[in-house]
Design a protein around this motif. Structure first.
Motif, PDB file in Angstrom:
ATOM      1  N   VAL A 281       0.911  -1.516  -0.284  1.00  0.00           N
ATOM      2  CA  VAL A 281       0.131  -0.198  -0.092  1.00  0.00           C
ATOM      3  C   VAL A 281       0.779   1.637   0.320  1.00  0.00           C
ATOM      4  O   VAL A 281       1.867   1.547   0.962  1.00  0.00           O
ATOM      5  CB  VAL A 281      -1.293   0.018   0.843  1.00  0.00           C
ATOM      6  N   CYS A 282       0.542   2.239  -0.914  1.00  0.00           N
ATOM      7  CA  CYS A 282       1.356   3.273  -0.770  1.00  0.00           C
ATOM      8  C   CYS A 282       1.025   3.639   0.627  1.00  0.00           C
ATOM      9  O   CYS A 282      -0.065   3.898   1.035  1.00  0.00           O
ATOM     10  CB  CYS A 282       0.907   4.591  -1.678  1.00  0.00           C
ATOM     11  N   LYS A 342       6.682  -3.419  14.003  1.00  0.00           N
ATOM     12  CA  LYS A 342       5.344  -3.574  13.215  1.00  0.00           C
ATOM     13  C   LYS A 342       4.818  -4.499  13.427  1.00  0.00           C
ATOM     14  O   LYS A 342       3.342  -3.859  13.655  1.00  0.00           O
ATOM     15  CB  LYS A 342       6.203  -3.347  11.312  1.00  0.00           C
TER      16      LYS A 342
HETATM   17  O1  C5P Z   1       4.946  -0.146   7.722  1.00  0.00           O
HETATM   18  P1  C5P Z   1       5.162  -1.097   6.778  1.00  0.00           P
HETATM   19  O2  C5P Z   1       4.360  -0.225   5.346  1.00  0.00           O
HETATM   20  O3  C5P Z   1       6.180  -1.209   5.935  1.00  0.00           O
HETATM   21  O4  C5P Z   1       4.178  -2.334   6.649  1.00  0.00           O
HETATM   22  C1  C5P Z   1       4.126  -3.173   6.343  1.00  0.00           C
HETATM   23  C2  C5P Z   1       2.020  -4.194   6.375  1.00  0.00           C
HETATM   24  O5  C5P Z   1       1.227  -2.672   6.513  1.00  0.00           O
HETATM   25  C3  C5P Z   1       2.534  -4.726   5.410  1.00  0.00           C
HETATM   26  O6  C5P Z   1       1.011  -5.348   6.090  1.00  0.00           O
HETATM   27  C4  C5P Z   1       0.788  -3.631   4.549  1.00  0.00           C
HETATM   28  O7  C5P Z   1       0.066  -4.401   3.723  1.00  0.00           O
HETATM   29  C5  C5P Z   1       0.634  -3.109   5.695  1.00  0.00           C
HETATM   30  N1  C5P Z   1      -0.145  -1.631   5.069  1.00  0.00           N
HETATM   31  C6  C5P Z   1      -0.865  -1.185   5.368  1.00  0.00           C
HETATM   32  N2  C5P Z   1      -1.425   0.195   5.405  1.00  0.00           N
HETATM   33  C7  C5P Z   1      -0.679   0.480   5.105  1.00  0.00           C
HETATM   34  C8  C5P Z   1       0.499   1.001   4.367  1.00  0.00           C
HETATM   35  C9  C5P Z   1       1.007  -0.823   4.779  1.00  0.00           C
HETATM   36  O8  C5P Z   1      -2.078  -1.986   5.885  1.00  0.00           O
HETATM   37  N3  C5P Z   1      -1.720   2.142   4.435  1.00  0.00           N
END
Ligand code: C5P
Length: 402
Positions: A281-282, A342
């Motif tokens: 996800v961006c 995380k």
């Molecule tokens: O913080 P980071 O982007 O590395 O975290 C990764 C996890 O968080 C992944 O499982 C990703 O699909 C999810 N994510 C999310 N929403 C966002 C960004 C990342 O659920 N806006």
């Protein structure tokens, strides 16, 4: 996508019956061999009229069985021995005739007799004239076979050998090979579970033609959806823009932006038991979306704002549901600590740490991950994303069943 070598320890009994599509079965046998399977071909007399047994013998690198009363080629009672050795029996193509015979338990040649002696998973790929397919007798026989646990790969609609259009075409060899691979890896361990999987990138548009995104291909998330489906789960796959088609039996929901992904996931979340949050996800989106193309000489694309964190939002609404998240890290050593942090911060039960960089991760066919949860960690070495996804689902099944 390159094929995985995921059938190394599998033996497939491969029946060929006398439809003109028998020539396509040669390619399926060849693909199964490339994936590592041992393939034993059994042909009906009619099939041998259409394609020479020598062709299958050469491609499978094994004797081809056609005649009940021929001199034994390898074993004393060959149909029984073959039935005992195989992990799966596939019939490609399956004519209306063989479908009728095996639905009734008729055993009047090598193929039908071996089918009756076989006790493992079965899969057939019917191919015939559209009227024969639509005939209520054929449909009744197919219902009977599916009721007995035989999987049926439905024929495609299109131009048939007679020149007419209709349903009855054998699906492409690649499709059949994937179905056989899935059937060989399937079980019921997630039966009754409904799993929400996200995959691919999101796109955050500045204007109608420009967007912010990342190179995620969606391959890992689609492989996870397929692996969960193979284990019997009902799967909703929420996907950002990708070139991939939905794995069979998986319900695909296409979205574009992070906001849309969140909205669709929130709608599906109450009806699901677990989340595999694999989408890239961006993290940012343009604060302002212009309806018109922004002119070059306007100088800048404007301010950026954070997108909603989907996994955190869903975990806050989760109750006791299982959440697997991903952490793509370029620095693996520091990445482990960050991944654990995380996992806790975002309310996940398990996190898959995967290295990304120039030659890894995004867009590639292979990857490796370290799976971390409260019980410890497990490294899955570099492999094709499909067996990797099956390895991840294996650990999830173990966690869910304690
Ligand atoms: O913080 P980071 O982007 O590395 O975290 C990764 C996890 O968080 C992944 O499982 C990703 O699909 C999810 N994510 C999310 N929403 C966002 C960004 C990342 O659920 N806006």
């Amino acid at each position: 996508m390159q094929s995985p070598e995921d059938l190394q320890d599998k033996t497939v009994l491969f029946g060929v019956t006398g439809g003109i599509a028998a020539y396509k079965a040669v390619e399926v046998v060849s693909a199964l061999r490339r994936r590592g399977a041992e393939v034993m071909v059994v042909m009906t007399d009619a099939a041998s009229e259409l394609v020479s047994p020598l062709t299958f013998q050469t491609i499978s690198a094994n004797p081809v069985y056609t005649d009940m009363f021929a001199e034994p080629k390898q074993w004393n009672v060959e149909h029984i021995e073959l039935a005992q050795r195989a992990d799966l029996f596939a019939v490609v193509p399956a004519t209306a005739n063989i479908i009728a015979k095996i639905a009734c338990g008729i055993a009047d040649d090598f193929l039908s007799t071996t089918w009756l002696a076989f006790t493992g998973p079965r899969i057939i790929a019917p191919a015939m004239n559209a009227n024969m397919w639509d005939n209520p007798v054929t449909q009744r026989n197919l219902r009977c076979l599916t009721g007995l646990g035989c999987e049926v790969i439905e024929p495609d609609r299109g131009r048939l050998a007679s020149g007419a259009e209709g349903r009855g075409r054998l699906p492409e060899p690649g499709v059949i090979t994937e179905e056989i691979s899935s059937a060989l890896h399937g079980d019921c361990s997630l039966s009754g579970y409904r799993i929400l999987v996200t995959a691919g990138p999101t796109r955050e548009y500045f204007d109608p033609v420009r967007y912010l995104s990342n190179p995620s291909s969606g391959k890992m998330g689609y492989a996870l959806a397929r692996a969960a489906r193979e284990r019997g789960a009902g799967v909703h796959l929420v996907s950002g823009p990708t070139d991939l088609s939905a794995p069979r039996g998986v319900q695909l929901h296409r979205v574009t932006s992070a906001e849309e992904m969140l909205e669709r996931c929130r709608r599906l979340w109450p009806q699901t038991d677990a989340l595999f949050m694999c989408a890239a996800v961006c993290d940012y989106r343009p604060a302002r979306h212009s309806e018109q193309k922004i002119k070059k000489d306007e100088g800048q694309l404007g301010e950026m704002v954070r997108t909603p964190d989907i996994v955190t939002t869903l975990s806050e609404e989760s109750g006791k549901r299982f959440i697997l998240g991903f952490a793509a890290e370029t620095d693996e050593v520091a990445g482990t600590e960050r991944a654990v942090d995380k996992m806790r911060r975002k309310g996940m039960d398990m996190i898959a740490l995967n290295p990304v960089g120039e030659a890894r991760g995004f867009g590639m066919d292979a990857n490796r991950v370290v799976l971390i949860d409260d019980e410890g960690s497990e490294s899955l070495p570099e492999m094709h994303k499909l067996p990797l996804a099956r390895g991840i689902v294996d650990r999830v099944v173990r966690v869910l069943s304690v």
